[in-house]
Design a protein around this motif. Structure first.
Motif, PDB file in Angstrom:
ATOM      1  N   ARG A 166     -18.916 -11.622  -0.199  1.00  0.00           N
ATOM      2  CA  ARG A 166     -18.377 -11.031   1.028  1.00  0.00           C
ATOM      3  C   ARG A 166     -18.720  -9.548   1.147  1.00  0.00           C
ATOM      4  NH1 ARG A 166     -12.037 -10.804   1.184  1.00  0.00           N
ATOM      5  NH2 ARG A 166     -12.562  -9.398  -0.534  1.00  0.00           N
ATOM      6  N   GLU A 167     -18.765  -8.851  -0.003  1.00  0.00           N
ATOM      7  CA  GLU A 167     -19.045  -7.418   0.004  1.00  0.00           C
ATOM      8  C   GLU A 167     -20.527  -7.098   0.022  1.00  0.00           C
ATOM      9  OE1 GLU A 167     -17.342  -8.992  -2.339  1.00  0.00           O
ATOM     10  OE2 GLU A 167     -15.242  -8.467  -1.917  1.00  0.00           O
ATOM     11  N   HIS A 168     -21.368  -8.113   0.003  1.00  0.00           N
ATOM     12  CA  HIS A 168     -22.813  -7.875  -0.015  1.00  0.00           C
ATOM     13  C   HIS A 168     -23.226  -7.143   1.266  1.00  0.00           C
ATOM     14  CE1 HIS A 168     -27.132  -8.595  -0.199  1.00  0.00           C
ATOM     15  NE2 HIS A 168     -26.984  -9.017  -1.447  1.00  0.00           N
ATOM     16  N   PRO A 169     -24.140  -6.164   1.172  1.00  0.00           N
ATOM     17  CA  PRO A 169     -24.563  -5.406   2.361  1.00  0.00           C
ATOM     18  C   PRO A 169     -25.104  -6.273   3.492  1.00  0.00           C
ATOM     19  CG  PRO A 169     -25.348  -4.356   0.351  1.00  0.00           C
ATOM     20  CD  PRO A 169     -24.750  -5.654  -0.065  1.00  0.00           C
ATOM     21  N   ALA A 170     -25.661  -7.445   3.148  1.00  0.00           N
ATOM     22  CA  ALA A 170     -26.257  -8.305   4.182  1.00  0.00           C
ATOM     23  C   ALA A 170     -25.309  -9.389   4.669  1.00  0.00           C
ATOM     24  CB  ALA A 170     -27.538  -8.943   3.644  1.00  0.00           C
ATOM     25  N   ALA A 171     -24.071  -9.406   4.173  1.00  0.00           N
ATOM     26  CA  ALA A 171     -23.159 -10.518   4.455  1.00  0.00           C
ATOM     27  C   ALA A 171     -22.807 -10.636   5.936  1.00  0.00           C
ATOM     28  CB  ALA A 171     -21.892 -10.384   3.629  1.00  0.00           C
ATOM     29  N   ARG A 172     -22.863  -9.529   6.687  1.00  0.00           N
ATOM     30  CA  ARG A 172     -22.500  -9.567   8.108  1.00  0.00           C
ATOM     31  C   ARG A 172     -23.708  -9.616   9.026  1.00  0.00           C
ATOM     32  NH1 ARG A 172     -17.405 -11.330   8.310  1.00  0.00           N
ATOM     33  NH2 ARG A 172     -16.111 -10.267   6.756  1.00  0.00           N
ATOM     34  N   HIS A 179     -36.974 -10.871   0.894  1.00  0.00           N
ATOM     35  CA  HIS A 179     -37.521  -9.627   0.343  1.00  0.00           C
ATOM     36  C   HIS A 179     -36.489  -8.506   0.349  1.00  0.00           C
ATOM     37  CE1 HIS A 179     -41.675 -11.101   0.040  1.00  0.00           C
ATOM     38  NE2 HIS A 179     -41.421 -11.749   1.159  1.00  0.00           N
ATOM     39  N   ASP A 180     -35.431  -8.663   1.142  1.00  0.00           N
ATOM     40  CA  ASP A 180     -34.403  -7.620   1.208  1.00  0.00           C
ATOM     41  C   ASP A 180     -33.253  -7.866   0.234  1.00  0.00           C
ATOM     42  OD1 ASP A 180     -35.849  -6.376   3.198  1.00  0.00           O
ATOM     43  OD2 ASP A 180     -34.770  -7.408   4.815  1.00  0.00           O
ATOM     44  N   LEU A 181     -33.288  -8.976  -0.475  1.00  0.00           N
ATOM     45  CA  LEU A 181     -32.214  -9.305  -1.420  1.00  0.00           C
ATOM     46  C   LEU A 181     -32.621  -8.876  -2.819  1.00  0.00           C
ATOM     47  CD1 LEU A 181     -31.328 -12.874  -0.081  1.00  0.00           C
ATOM     48  CD2 LEU A 181     -30.028 -10.763   0.259  1.00  0.00           C
ATOM     49  N   ASP A 182     -31.696  -8.235  -3.521  1.00  0.00           N
ATOM     50  CA  ASP A 182     -31.959  -7.730  -4.862  1.00  0.00           C
ATOM     51  C   ASP A 182     -32.207  -8.895  -5.825  1.00  0.00           C
ATOM     52  OD1 ASP A 182     -32.058  -6.530  -7.318  1.00  0.00           O
ATOM     53  OD2 ASP A 182     -30.046  -5.655  -7.223  1.00  0.00           O
ATOM     54  N   ARG A 246     -14.440 -15.327   0.043  1.00  0.00           N
ATOM     55  CA  ARG A 246     -15.264 -14.569  -0.910  1.00  0.00           C
ATOM     56  C   ARG A 246     -16.761 -14.731  -0.673  1.00  0.00           C
ATOM     57  NH1 ARG A 246     -14.921 -16.609  -5.800  1.00  0.00           N
ATOM     58  NH2 ARG A 246     -15.210 -14.651  -6.919  1.00  0.00           N
ATOM     59  N   LEU A 247     -17.155 -15.666   0.175  1.00  0.00           N
ATOM     60  CA  LEU A 247     -18.570 -15.969   0.358  1.00  0.00           C
ATOM     61  C   LEU A 247     -18.951 -15.986   1.834  1.00  0.00           C
ATOM     62  CD1 LEU A 247     -18.801 -18.938  -2.164  1.00  0.00           C
ATOM     63  CD2 LEU A 247     -19.631 -16.621  -2.552  1.00  0.00           C
ATOM     64  N   ARG A 248     -20.222 -15.684   2.092  1.00  0.00           N
ATOM     65  CA  ARG A 248     -20.775 -15.766   3.441  1.00  0.00           C
ATOM     66  C   ARG A 248     -22.095 -16.524   3.376  1.00  0.00           C
ATOM     67  NH1 ARG A 248     -16.390 -14.408   4.106  1.00  0.00           N
ATOM     68  NH2 ARG A 248     -15.542 -12.588   5.204  1.00  0.00           N
ATOM     69  N   GLN A 249     -22.368 -17.318   4.405  1.00  0.00           N
ATOM     70  CA  GLN A 249     -23.618 -18.080   4.497  1.00  0.00           C
ATOM     71  C   GLN A 249     -24.455 -17.479   5.610  1.00  0.00           C
ATOM     72  OE1 GLN A 249     -23.262 -22.362   4.240  1.00  0.00           O
ATOM     73  NE2 GLN A 249     -24.811 -22.643   5.819  1.00  0.00           N
ATOM     74  N   VAL A 250     -25.696 -17.056   5.300  1.00  0.00           N
ATOM     75  CA  VAL A 250     -26.542 -16.345   6.255  1.00  0.00           C
ATOM     76  C   VAL A 250     -27.909 -17.030   6.321  1.00  0.00           C
ATOM     77  CG1 VAL A 250     -27.562 -14.135   6.905  1.00  0.00           C
ATOM     78  CG2 VAL A 250     -25.366 -14.182   5.707  1.00  0.00           C
ATOM     79  N   PRO A 251     -28.417 -17.352   7.511  1.00  0.00           N
ATOM     80  CA  PRO A 251     -29.760 -17.939   7.635  1.00  0.00           C
ATOM     81  C   PRO A 251     -30.836 -16.969   7.160  1.00  0.00           C
ATOM     82  CG  PRO A 251     -28.484 -18.241   9.643  1.00  0.00           C
ATOM     83  CD  PRO A 251     -27.716 -17.277   8.801  1.00  0.00           C
ATOM     84  N   LEU A 252     -31.978 -17.528   6.767  1.00  0.00           N
ATOM     85  CA  LEU A 252     -33.099 -16.725   6.293  1.00  0.00           C
ATOM     86  C   LEU A 252     -34.079 -16.439   7.430  1.00  0.00           C
ATOM     87  CD1 LEU A 252     -33.879 -18.507   2.893  1.00  0.00           C
ATOM     88  CD2 LEU A 252     -32.613 -16.372   3.235  1.00  0.00           C
ATOM     89  N   ASP A 253     -34.722 -15.288   7.346  1.00  0.00           N
ATOM     90  CA  ASP A 253     -35.770 -14.911   8.283  1.00  0.00           C
ATOM     91  C   ASP A 253     -36.941 -14.328   7.489  1.00  0.00           C
ATOM     92  OD1 ASP A 253     -37.179 -14.319  10.583  1.00  0.00           O
ATOM     93  OD2 ASP A 253     -36.218 -12.349  10.826  1.00  0.00           O
ATOM     94  N   PRO A 254     -38.115 -14.999   7.474  1.00  0.00           N
ATOM     95  CA  PRO A 254     -38.417 -16.231   8.211  1.00  0.00           C
ATOM     96  C   PRO A 254     -37.696 -17.436   7.621  1.00  0.00           C
ATOM     97  CG  PRO A 254     -40.228 -15.638   6.778  1.00  0.00           C
ATOM     98  CD  PRO A 254     -39.272 -14.485   6.709  1.00  0.00           C
TER      99      PRO A 254
END
Length: 282
Positions: A166-172, A179-182, A246-254
């Motif tokens: 949830r606290e991940h910078p990309a969660a929202r 490539h943007d994920l550590d 505690r978790l978020r689901q985010v689609p990938l691009d591409p």
């Protein structure tokens, strides 16, 4: 000529072993040998070359095998037309329910050959073994899969999503790039739990995982949820984390997709395989 003899012949042809064929059919080996010998006498050709070490099909046996499979499939359709009660259909699945599975169960129950689905929760390797050994009628497997021991048919494709803390910078964000994920935040389950899915995820990663596997998927999600940089990849349909705090689901691009497969035994008639695939297709 009896259908039973054709059934025994198909089993021996696929196992290339009289003992394994008898075990698969649930009968004693001499009964299989007698039926094959009787079938060869009726047809006037040798169907199998057998020695103490191996069994193989003759050219005539290859031709008869194809015809026998068609005949057994046709006989199954006749039983349906005659009003045979719905058969129990044993389906090997992962321990999660999805809308696709719910929809497919309804389709199978209302199909031309009605079936009463029974879901069996098994790890992938056990699912494949159970299909091969006749303990399951079909299994569902995600990811790249090839096996000479079973029939594997692609039935659908679904996107992979990033599952983030949830606290991940990309969660929202509406979408996120791999490539943007550590890379250090990536958590993956051990390969033995689901080798095809594990390999499919590795194939799309821009860099190799830096951390060792975190056990099963439940442990992976626990680790992701408590790490502000944590993340993993999962099929969009496999887990709905929208209600998790505690978790978020985010689609990938591409977008990245993974294939879903219907797995059946080599003895399953083609019309049945086609109906199973259609039930799970998009």
């Amino acid at each position: 000529m009896e259908l039973r003899a054709l059934q025994y012949f198909v089993a021996v042809s696929e196992e290339l072993h009289f003992g394994r064929a008898a075990q698969r059919l649930g009968i004693v080996q001499p009964a299989v040998s007698q039926q094959i010998a009787r079938l060869e006498r009726e047809l006037g050709v040798r169907l199998l070359d057998r020695t103490s070490r191996r069994v193989r099909l003759t050219p005539a046996g290859e031709r008869v095998l194809a015809a026998a499979r068609r005949t057994l499939a046709a006989a199954a359709r006749v039983r349906v037309v005659a009003g045979e009660p719905a058969a129990v259909l044993r389906i090997g699945v992962a321990s999660c329910a999805t809308r696709r599975l719910d929809r497919a169960v309804g389709r199978l129950s209302d199909s031309e050959r009605p079936a009463e689905p029974r879901l069996v929760d098994l790890p992938v390797a056990a699912r494949l073994d159970a299909v091969r050994d006749g303990e399951l009628d079909l299994a569902l497997v995600r990811g790249a899969l090839t096996s000479p021991a079973v029939t594997v048919v692609r039935a659908w494709s679904e996107p992979l999503h990033a599952v983030l803390a949830r606290e991940h910078p990309a969660a929202r964000k509406p979408v996120v790039s791999l490539h943007d994920l550590d890379p250090y935040g990536l958590r993956l389950p051990a390969r033995d739990g689901d080798p095809p899915m594990h390999d499919a995820i590795l194939a799309v990663l821009p860099t190799a995982p830096l951390r060792p596997p975190a056990g099963d998927m439940l442990n992976v999600l626990f680790e992701v949820g408590r790490d502000p940089e944590g993340w993993t990849l999962m099929p969009a349909e496999q887990l709905d984390v929208s209600r998790s705090e505690r978790l978020r689901q985010v689609p990938l691009d591409p977008p990245v997709t993974v294939d879903g497969h219907v797995v059946t035994s080599l003895a399953t008639p083609e019309p049945c395989v086609a109906s199973y695939v259609a039930a799970f297709a998009d």
